[in-house]
Design an enzyme around this catalytic site. Sequence first.
Site, PDB file in Angstrom:
ATOM      1  N   HIS A 173      11.735  21.100   3.503  1.00 10.82           N
ATOM      2  CA  HIS A 173      10.684  21.787   2.757  1.00 10.82           C
ATOM      3  C   HIS A 173       9.460  21.966   3.645  1.00 10.82           C
ATOM      4  O   HIS A 173       9.348  21.341   4.692  1.00 10.82           O
ATOM      5  CB  HIS A 173      10.318  21.040   1.471  1.00 10.82           C
ATOM      6  N   HIS A 227       2.231  28.572  13.210  1.00  9.78           N
ATOM      7  CA  HIS A 227       2.267  29.385  11.997  1.00  9.78           C
ATOM      8  C   HIS A 227       3.627  29.279  11.330  1.00  9.78           C
ATOM      9  O   HIS A 227       4.576  28.766  11.918  1.00  9.78           O
ATOM     10  CB  HIS A 227       1.924  30.851  12.298  1.00  9.78           C
ATOM     11  N   GLU A 232       3.288  34.606   9.126  1.00 10.08           N
ATOM     12  CA  GLU A 232       3.829  35.830   9.718  1.00 10.08           C
ATOM     13  C   GLU A 232       4.894  36.365   8.779  1.00 10.08           C
ATOM     14  O   GLU A 232       5.719  35.609   8.281  1.00 10.08           O
ATOM     15  CB  GLU A 232       4.440  35.532  11.091  1.00 10.08           C
TER      16      GLU A 232
END
Length: 132
Positions: free
Chosen positions: A7, A62, A108
Site C-alpha cells: 500500500h 514521486h 505523475e
Amino acid sequence: MLNGLNHITVTVKDLDESFIFYVDLLGMKPHAKWDKGAYLSLGELWFCLSCDEVSPSQDYTHIAFDVSCSNFPLLQSQLMAAGVAQWKQNSSEGDSLYIFDPNGHKLEIHVGCLNNRLDSLKIKPYKSLQLF
C-alpha cells in the site's frame, strides 16, 4: 522475500480536500473514511490518506499512476481545469503530467510501462546506462 507493493500512505492536512482530489479528480475508489484518514483503492493498489503534519519531498521522489493513452487527454484537461498545479514538464518517453496533490506531494500521471521505457533507452540511452 518481497512479493510486491502492499500500500501507499500519504500524509494530508485536510482530509476532505484530499478525499475529493483522489476520489473525484483521480478516480480512486473509496472504501473507508474516518476523522483522521481514509482507505482508497486504484485497481489492486491500496492507497491510504492519513492526517498528520505534512512535509512533502523536495527532491524528485514521486508517485506515478498509470493511465491509458486514450484517457490521458481527458484526465489532463480535467486536472488543468480544476487548477491542479504542475511541478515538472515531461521530457521522457510516453505522455506524462507531473502534478501536486493538495498537500504538495508530487504525482505523475503516465502513459506507458517499464518495457516501453527500456525500449526507448535502447534508442536514446541515459549517460552510463547499464541494461540487465
